[in-house]
Every structure is written in C-alpha cells, then in structure tokens.
Design an enzyme around this catalytic site. Structure first.
Site, PDB file in Angstrom:
ATOM      1  N   ALA A  28       0.819  -1.211   0.000  1.00 19.22           N
ATOM      2  CA  ALA A  28       0.000   0.000   0.000  1.00 19.22           C
ATOM      3  C   ALA A  28       0.861   1.274   0.000  1.00 19.22           C
ATOM      4  O   ALA A  28       0.556   2.233  -0.710  1.00 19.22           O
ATOM      5  CB  ALA A  28      -0.920  -0.019   1.218  1.00 19.22           C
TER       6      ALA A  28
ATOM      7  N   LYS B 254     -14.227   7.282   2.329  1.00 16.83           N
ATOM      8  CA  LYS B 254     -14.408   6.778   0.963  1.00 16.83           C
ATOM      9  C   LYS B 254     -15.704   5.977   0.906  1.00 16.83           C
ATOM     10  O   LYS B 254     -15.890   5.037   1.678  1.00 16.83           O
ATOM     11  CB  LYS B 254     -13.227   5.880   0.583  1.00 16.83           C
ATOM     12  CG  LYS B 254     -11.916   6.636   0.499  1.00 16.83           C
ATOM     13  CD  LYS B 254     -10.765   5.720   0.141  1.00 16.83           C
ATOM     14  CE  LYS B 254     -10.269   4.956   1.340  1.00 16.83           C
ATOM     15  NZ  LYS B 254      -9.062   4.157   1.041  1.00 16.83           N
TER      16      LYS B 254
ATOM     17  N   GLY C 109      -7.501   2.113  -3.266  1.00 17.50           N
ATOM     18  CA  GLY C 109      -7.368   2.961  -2.084  1.00 17.50           C
ATOM     19  C   GLY C 109      -6.056   3.737  -2.113  1.00 17.50           C
ATOM     20  O   GLY C 109      -6.003   4.912  -1.709  1.00 17.50           O
ATOM     21  N   ASP C 110      -5.023   3.101  -2.603  1.00 18.28           N
ATOM     22  CA  ASP C 110      -3.710   3.760  -2.637  1.00 18.28           C
ATOM     23  C   ASP C 110      -3.701   4.867  -3.697  1.00 18.28           C
ATOM     24  O   ASP C 110      -3.095   5.924  -3.508  1.00 18.28           O
ATOM     25  CB  ASP C 110      -2.610   2.730  -2.924  1.00 18.28           C
ATOM     26  CG  ASP C 110      -2.734   1.545  -1.982  1.00 18.28           C
ATOM     27  OD1 ASP C 110      -3.168   1.766  -0.829  1.00 18.28           O
ATOM     28  OD2 ASP C 110      -2.439   0.419  -2.397  1.00 18.28           O
TER      29      ASP C 110
ATOM     30  N   ARG D 233      -6.835  -5.144   7.384  1.00  9.48           N
ATOM     31  CA  ARG D 233      -6.725  -6.462   6.740  1.00  9.48           C
ATOM     32  C   ARG D 233      -7.021  -7.523   7.790  1.00  9.48           C
ATOM     33  O   ARG D 233      -6.169  -7.794   8.644  1.00  9.48           O
ATOM     34  CB  ARG D 233      -5.296  -6.692   6.205  1.00  9.48           C
ATOM     35  CG  ARG D 233      -4.822  -5.652   5.229  1.00  9.48           C
ATOM     36  CD  ARG D 233      -5.415  -5.913   3.840  1.00  9.48           C
ATOM     37  NE  ARG D 233      -4.867  -4.991   2.869  1.00  9.48           N
ATOM     38  CZ  ARG D 233      -5.471  -3.874   2.472  1.00  9.48           C
ATOM     39  NH1 ARG D 233      -6.636  -3.516   2.964  1.00  9.48           N
ATOM     40  NH2 ARG D 233      -4.915  -3.111   1.557  1.00  9.48           N
TER      41      ARG D 233
ATOM     42  N   GLY E  19      -5.542  -1.752  -4.952  1.00  4.80           N
ATOM     43  CA  GLY E  19      -4.713  -0.587  -5.232  1.00  4.80           C
ATOM     44  C   GLY E  19      -5.549   0.678  -5.391  1.00  4.80           C
ATOM     45  O   GLY E  19      -5.015   1.787  -5.409  1.00  4.80           O
TER      46      GLY E  19
ATOM     47  N   TYR F  96       2.139 -14.688   2.407  1.00  3.18           N
ATOM     48  CA  TYR F  96       3.245 -15.449   3.018  1.00  3.18           C
ATOM     49  C   TYR F  96       4.240 -14.386   3.475  1.00  3.18           C
ATOM     50  O   TYR F  96       5.223 -14.103   2.788  1.00  3.18           O
ATOM     51  CB  TYR F  96       3.875 -16.414   1.996  1.00  3.18           C
ATOM     52  CG  TYR F  96       2.924 -17.525   1.606  1.00  3.18           C
ATOM     53  CD1 TYR F  96       2.960 -18.753   2.249  1.00  3.18           C
ATOM     54  CD2 TYR F  96       1.964 -17.318   0.619  1.00  3.18           C
ATOM     55  CE1 TYR F  96       2.060 -19.762   1.915  1.00  3.18           C
ATOM     56  CE2 TYR F  96       1.061 -18.318   0.276  1.00  3.18           C
ATOM     57  CZ  TYR F  96       1.111 -19.535   0.926  1.00  3.18           C
ATOM     58  OH  TYR F  96       0.226 -20.528   0.592  1.00  3.18           O
ATOM     59  N   ARG F  97       3.915 -13.739   4.586  1.00  2.00           N
ATOM     60  CA  ARG F  97       4.713 -12.575   4.997  1.00  2.00           C
ATOM     61  C   ARG F  97       5.148 -12.633   6.464  1.00  2.00           C
ATOM     62  O   ARG F  97       5.828 -11.725   6.930  1.00  2.00           O
ATOM     63  CB  ARG F  97       3.920 -11.292   4.715  1.00  2.00           C
ATOM     64  CG  ARG F  97       2.678 -11.127   5.573  1.00  2.00           C
ATOM     65  CD  ARG F  97       1.683 -10.093   5.042  1.00  2.00           C
ATOM     66  NE  ARG F  97       2.209  -8.754   4.928  1.00  2.00           N
ATOM     67  CZ  ARG F  97       1.500  -7.705   4.492  1.00  2.00           C
ATOM     68  NH1 ARG F  97       0.223  -7.870   4.116  1.00  2.00           N
ATOM     69  NH2 ARG F  97       2.033  -6.509   4.411  1.00  2.00           N
TER      70      ARG F  97
HETATM   71  O1  CKP Z   1      -6.414  -0.803  -0.190  1.00  2.00           O
HETATM   72  P1  CKP Z   1      -5.702  -1.082  -1.455  1.00  2.00           P
HETATM   73  O2  CKP Z   1      -6.418  -2.062  -2.340  1.00  2.00           O
HETATM   74  O3  CKP Z   1      -5.348   0.149  -2.208  1.00  2.00           O
HETATM   75  O4  CKP Z   1      -4.329  -1.731  -0.985  1.00  2.00           O
HETATM   76  C1  CKP Z   1      -3.596  -2.638  -1.716  1.00  2.00           C
HETATM   77  C2  CKP Z   1      -2.307  -3.054  -1.076  1.00  2.00           C
HETATM   78  O5  CKP Z   1      -0.248  -3.605   0.892  1.00  2.00           O
HETATM   79  C3  CKP Z   1      -1.697  -4.192  -1.871  1.00  2.00           C
HETATM   80  O6  CKP Z   1      -0.751  -3.690  -2.784  1.00  2.00           O
HETATM   81  C4  CKP Z   1      -1.110  -5.119  -0.826  1.00  2.00           C
HETATM   82  O7  CKP Z   1       0.208  -5.454  -1.017  1.00  2.00           O
HETATM   83  C5  CKP Z   1      -1.333  -4.413   0.510  1.00  2.00           C
HETATM   84  O8  CKP Z   1      -2.452  -3.548   0.252  1.00  2.00           O
HETATM   85  C6  CKP Z   1      -1.573  -5.448   1.589  1.00  2.00           C
HETATM   86  O9  CKP Z   1      -0.642  -5.715   2.368  1.00  2.00           O
HETATM   87  O10 CKP Z   1      -2.683  -6.026   1.612  1.00  2.00           O
HETATM   88 MG    MG Z   2      -7.206   0.387   1.096  1.00  5.32          MG
END
Ligand code: CKP
Ligand code: MG
Length: 311
Positions: free
Chosen positions: A34, A223, A255-256, A166, A253, A103-104
């Site tokens: 994000a 939003k 949201g970003d 999340r 993406g 897987y983080r």
């Molecule tokens: O809220 P968004 O859909 O804009 O966020 C997407 C990102 O960082 C995505 O790139 C993913 O890697 C993450 O959110 C995440 O960790 O879920």
């Molecule tokens: Mg978001």
C-alpha cells in the site's frame, strides 16, 4: 522530500489464466504494498518521495527494489536484511472478487524496529504517509509507528493515515483498539466506509466525520466507493460523487490511488473539494489495470483525463 512513507512491499503473484489458482498455468510477478503503491502514484504525479522499508537480501528483494527505484522513488532508506522478502498470491475472480493469500510472517519488513530508522529524514518531510498494515504486521512494526508519531507531535510533518484494515493480519477487535489509539496522532484520516463502521459501530458518514474529529483527527475523508466520498478538510465539509466511467478489472490498489490523489492535492494547495474529486477519479481509474500501481497516470495524463470527464 515531499512525502515519506514506511511499509512493507511484497512480490504479488497473479495467476494466468485468471480464475481459480488451482488451474494456474503460470504466475506473473508484480510488486505490491500500500505504501509503495501510493508513493509511486505520487512520484508519477511529480512529487519527491522516499520509501522506508526492509527487504531480504534475496532476489525477490532485488526485484522489488529495482521496480520501486525505476518509478523515481528514493530507496536510500530501504535496508536489506538476513530475513526473507514477503510474497502473496492474488486470485482475481469474476465481478472483481479478489482473494489474497499472504506469506509474509517473519518477513524482513515485519521485523523493522525504530532503531533501523533515520528519524531526521522523516522530520524533514512535508507529509508522512502511513497505513494500518504496518500496525498489523508485527509487534515491533507497531511499536515503531507509535514511537515515530509520538516523536513527531511537535514537528511540522503532516501525518496522513489510511487504516487499510486487513482481517487476515489481525482480528477486528485488535484492529479497532490499536487504530483508535493511533488516530489522535493523525492529521488526515482517509478511511473506507466499512472500516469506519468497524471502528465506530455505525454506518453514518456524517456522524463518522464528527466522531473522528472528536478522537483528534484534523481532517477526515470517508471513501464511499462508487458513491464518491464525504470529507471535512481544512474546515470545509462536503461530498463528492464518483462518475462510474471505468471498466473494473482489478480493484486492488484503488485505495492507494485515492490516497496519492488526495496527498498530491494537499501538496499542491488545491481546494479540498478538488483534491477529494481527483482522489476519487484516480481510485476508479486504476481499477482498469491489472496490478496494484501499474495504471497510475502521470501529471500530464491526469490533466488530459480530467479535462475529458469534465467536458
Ligand atoms: O487498499 P488497497 O487495495 O489500495 O491496498 C492494496 C495493497 O499492501 C496491496 O498492494 C497489498 O500489497 C497491501 O495492500 C496489503 O498488504 O494487503
Ligand atoms: Mg485500502
């Protein structure tokens, strides 16, 4: 720097053909996170941005670093460590139904601590962009964010925050209590309507704006998805609609992209209504592209696109 952001970026593996992963013939690597998505959006819009993170000393770390650097994002504050770079699988089903599998756990970024940061770099930025994902990935990352915002209390850095809740990373209860503790440090809150409901227990955007202001956020943008957004920014409140002119291919993406449009507006001193309008436009626009940041337009492309929809 105009904007500094801290957060984890992973390699996102998207199956081909689209559909259930069980029928995958191949996986295409993308990069996703994000914070880096938002920074890339801002960089394409012409702002000076820097990313603070940690990656493994592995080939996946190399892949991410090369991609982020190629977008003009400063990566001098990205550390390479002995831990692994995180990955996730992204399955895109019909009707933009996306399922991600992370897987983080134990990744290089999740092991970041305050001791790894150069606070001077953060102190000098105009905007610090943060998301709730960093609060969720580990205790050390959570502690690091609280330490940073606490140290910034008397500085002129504007803290912009997207909770990005999340539920695969933490429970609703943990998310709620941690984020509510974090909000008093936030200057600009950009939040989805479902996230606001999870934090506040009701669905009324006008009341939510008042609630978040009472908690301590100076500016609030809610939003509302296809209905646009409601806001209270620089003392002005309003609502903007979101013209539905896009064919959605990949909603991740969005949201970003919204955040990059909003932060760009702040940096360019635009009136709140215009910043929020452009944020809504960008959020919708990038869903037409596969990948979380690939569709972000340049400043020039954006002005052409905005002229087209306004004419
Ligand atoms: O809220 P968004 O859909 O804009 O966020 C997407 C990102 O960082 C995505 O790139 C993913 O890697 C993450 O959110 C995440 O960790 O879920
Ligand atoms: Mg978001």
């Amino acid at each position: 720097m105009d904007v500094v952001s801290i957060g984890e970026t992973m390699v996102a593996l998207i199956n081909e053909p689209r559909g259930y992963i069980r029928h995958a013939e191949s996986f295409k690597p993308h990069i996703a996170g994000a914070e880096s998505n938002t920074l890339i959006g801002l960089s394409r819009l012409g702002h000076q941005v820097s990313w603070i993170s940690a990656l493994g000393s592995d080939e996946l770390g190399e892949l991410i670093l090369r991609a982020v650097r190629a977008e003009g994002v400063d990566t001098s504050q990205v550390r390479r460590t002995e831990y692994r770079t995180g990955i996730f699988f992204k399955e895109i089903l019909p009707n933009s139904n996306v399922s991600v599998t992370y897987y983080r756990e134990g990744s290089a970024a999740s092991r970041m601590t305050g001791a790894d940061l150069d606070f001077e770099q953060i102190r000098k930025a105009k905007v610090l962009y943060l998301t709730g994902i960093t609060l969720a990935i580990s205790d050390s990352a959570r502690k690091m964010l609280f330490e940073i915002v606490d140290r910034l209390k008397d500085e002129h850095v504007r803290v912009v925050f997207d909770p990005n809740i999340r539920l695969k990373l933490w429970s609703a209860e943990e998310a709620r209590s941690t984020i509510l503790r974090f909000l008093p440090y936030v200057d600009d809150l950009i939040i989805g309507k479902a996230e606001a409901a999870l934090l506040l227990g009701h669905h009324d955007p006008v009341r939510a704006i008042e609630d978040f202001k009472n908690i301590g956020c100076k500016n609030v943008v809610i939003k509302l998805g296809k209905e646009g957004a409601a806001y209270f920014v620089n003392g002005e409140s309003g609502r903007v609609s979101n013209p539905q002119i896009f064919e959605e291919i990949d909603p991740v993406g969005a949201g970003d992209a919204f955040s990059s449009g909003y932060v760009s507006g702040i940096l360019n001193g635009k009136p709140p209504e215009q910043s929020v309008k452009e944020a809504c436009f960008l959020g919708g626009y990038i869903t037409q592209f596969t990948g979380d940041y690939e569709g972000f337009p340049s400043r020039k492309q954006l002005s052409v696109l905005l002229k087209t929809i306004n004419s």
